[in-house]
Enzyme design. Structure first.
Site, PDB file in Angstrom:
ATOM      1  N   GLU A   1     -29.927 -10.958 -26.849  1.00 22.54           N
ATOM      2  CA  GLU A   1     -31.038  -9.992 -26.936  1.00 22.54           C
ATOM      3  C   GLU A   1     -30.671  -8.697 -26.212  1.00 22.54           C
ATOM      4  O   GLU A   1     -29.587  -8.551 -25.674  1.00 22.54           O
ATOM      5  CB  GLU A   1     -32.296 -10.589 -26.278  1.00 22.54           C
ATOM      6  CG  GLU A   1     -33.440 -10.910 -27.244  1.00 22.54           C
ATOM      7  CD  GLU A   1     -34.253  -9.681 -27.665  1.00 22.54           C
ATOM      8  OE1 GLU A   1     -33.795  -8.544 -27.456  1.00 22.54           O
ATOM      9  OE2 GLU A   1     -35.333  -9.871 -28.222  1.00 22.54           O
TER      10      GLU A   1
ATOM     11  N   ARG B   1     -42.160 -14.682 -18.066  1.00 22.03           N
ATOM     12  CA  ARG B   1     -40.867 -14.059 -17.786  1.00 22.03           C
ATOM     13  C   ARG B   1     -40.805 -12.710 -18.490  1.00 22.03           C
ATOM     14  O   ARG B   1     -41.537 -12.466 -19.452  1.00 22.03           O
ATOM     15  CB  ARG B   1     -39.703 -14.933 -18.264  1.00 22.03           C
ATOM     16  CG  ARG B   1     -39.615 -15.084 -19.790  1.00 22.03           C
ATOM     17  CD  ARG B   1     -38.268 -15.664 -20.188  1.00 22.03           C
ATOM     18  NE  ARG B   1     -38.141 -15.940 -21.598  1.00 22.03           N
ATOM     19  CZ  ARG B   1     -37.854 -15.041 -22.551  1.00 22.03           C
ATOM     20  NH1 ARG B   1     -37.704 -13.769 -22.217  1.00 22.03           N
ATOM     21  NH2 ARG B   1     -37.736 -15.398 -23.822  1.00 22.03           N
TER      22      ARG B   1
ATOM     23  N   ASN C   1     -39.116 -10.026 -20.972  1.00 24.00           N
ATOM     24  CA  ASN C   1     -38.383 -10.124 -22.221  1.00 24.00           C
ATOM     25  C   ASN C   1     -37.648  -8.808 -22.472  1.00 24.00           C
ATOM     26  O   ASN C   1     -36.856  -8.377 -21.648  1.00 24.00           O
ATOM     27  CB  ASN C   1     -39.331 -10.482 -23.374  1.00 24.00           C
ATOM     28  CG  ASN C   1     -38.602 -11.037 -24.577  1.00 24.00           C
ATOM     29  OD1 ASN C   1     -37.689 -11.832 -24.426  1.00 24.00           O
ATOM     30  ND2 ASN C   1     -38.995 -10.624 -25.769  1.00 24.00           N
TER      31      ASN C   1
ATOM     32  N   ASN D   1     -41.825  -7.134 -26.984  1.00 22.77           N
ATOM     33  CA  ASN D   1     -40.522  -6.966 -27.605  1.00 22.77           C
ATOM     34  C   ASN D   1     -40.160  -5.504 -27.817  1.00 22.77           C
ATOM     35  O   ASN D   1     -40.347  -4.681 -26.935  1.00 22.77           O
ATOM     36  CB  ASN D   1     -40.432  -7.789 -28.889  1.00 22.77           C
ATOM     37  CG  ASN D   1     -39.341  -8.846 -28.788  1.00 22.77           C
ATOM     38  OD1 ASN D   1     -38.222  -8.555 -28.374  1.00 22.77           O
ATOM     39  ND2 ASN D   1     -39.659 -10.072 -29.130  1.00 22.77           N
TER      40      ASN D   1
ATOM     41  N   ASP E   1     -38.990  -8.390 -33.971  1.00 20.73           N
ATOM     42  CA  ASP E   1     -38.408  -8.677 -32.661  1.00 20.73           C
ATOM     43  C   ASP E   1     -37.940  -7.373 -32.012  1.00 20.73           C
ATOM     44  O   ASP E   1     -38.746  -6.496 -31.766  1.00 20.73           O
ATOM     45  CB  ASP E   1     -37.270  -9.697 -32.816  1.00 20.73           C
ATOM     46  CG  ASP E   1     -36.982 -10.474 -31.556  1.00 20.73           C
ATOM     47  OD1 ASP E   1     -36.932  -9.861 -30.473  1.00 20.73           O
ATOM     48  OD2 ASP E   1     -36.781 -11.697 -31.620  1.00 20.73           O
TER      49      ASP E   1
END
Length: 294
Positions: free
Chosen positions: A18, A101, A103, A149, A199
């Site tokens: 990512e 958490r 991202n 995201n 995403d």
């Protein structure tokens, strides 16, 4: 617009690749393996990939001057020295939410670090979007986020675009570049009819948005003025997680993917899941900014 076929440039076998960002001065691609609890520095010319263990989930990495990066991790924003490999905690805005958490994240042109959170279980909208203005100042700007995201900005910096993957929505905000403030949220793109979930995201030099499709086998190009899908580039992995433009001319789109959740019987269909791919889509991208840039 014409595009070459997507090529595998690093068979990283990441669990959850990512957060790619391009470091123009170093000519290297930074990216994270969230579940692998590492971030990486990849040299596309030599093919060398250096791994930096963090010891906890790390959702995003951005440059922060010579030999230093800023991370968004499970325990908040942290600075990391690439030479000493020392991790320095800065601020944890969700210390009271151990089930969350950080991202994805990205810096704006003034060097502010925008990064959002999500519930690790991915069931409830307990996340938020934050801005790290400097090493000690952090503020919340969006609440009730499912899976925080992709982030991108219009070329004139009057709009910011933001993805909540859990809700399958791409939002547009009015953006105040001077003060780093957003307002007037509206739904720009509803992904309900698209394959997969929106995403990670980046923008190109023509102001169009590029969106990675998690469980959608593609990256797609969108016009934010009309909310129309303009093009799609197939990727040989189901879980396409993010993308960023890099290379000398910013004409290469680097694409991160994940192997998370792929069953052994499905690996034959996508043996390079978790790899880094690249394609020249026929359009140049926009600059990646670092923390503290101005």
């Amino acid at each position: 617009m014409s595009a070459d076929h997507v090529k595998l440039v690093l068979d990283a076998k990441a669990i959850l690749g990512e957060g790619p960002s391009w470091h123009a001065a170093q000519r290297k691609l930074y990216w994270v393996d969230i579940v692998g609890k590492t971030f990486h520095q990849f040299d596309p010319v030599t093919g060398h990939n250096e791994q930096f263990p963090v010891g906890e989930y790390v959702g995003a990495v951005v440059s922060a001057g010579a030999n230093k990066v800023m991370l968004a991790t499970q325990s908040g924003f942290q600075a990391y020295d690439l030479e000493s490999r020392e991790l320095t905690p800065l601020v944890d805005p969700e210390s009271h939410q151990p089930g969350n958490r950080f991202n994805d994240g990205k810096c704006d042109s003034r060097g502010r670090f925008w990064a959002g959170t999500m519930e690790i279980a991915e069931t409830e909208a307990t996340g938020a979007l934050y801005v790290l203005d400097n090493e000690s100042s952090c503020r919340k700007v969006v609440d009730n986020v499912g899976v925080s995201n992709g982030i991108a900005w219009s070329l004139d910096e009057t709009e910011m675009y933001y993805i909540d993957s859990l809700k399958k929505l791409v939002y547009a905000f009015a953006f105040d570049a001077v003060n780093g403030e957003i307002s007037n949220a509206r739904v720009l793109i509803d992904f309900q009819t698209e394959q997969g979930f929106p995403d990670g995201m980046t923008s190109d030099a023509e102001g169009m948005l590029w969106i990675a499709h998690w469980d959608g086998w593609q990256v797609s190009r969108w016009d934010p003025k009309t909310a129309q899908k303009l093009a799609s580039i197939p990727v040989p992995v189901a879980k396409v997680s993010s993308c960023v433009f890099g290379g000398e001319e910013l004409d290469t789109l680097y694409i991160t993917t994940a192997s998370k959740g792929i069953q052994p019987g499905q690996m034959a269909e996508q043996p390079h899941a978790g790899g880094i791919f690249a394609v020249k889509p026929g359009v140049k991208g926009t600059k990646t900014y670092g923390f503290g840039d101005n």
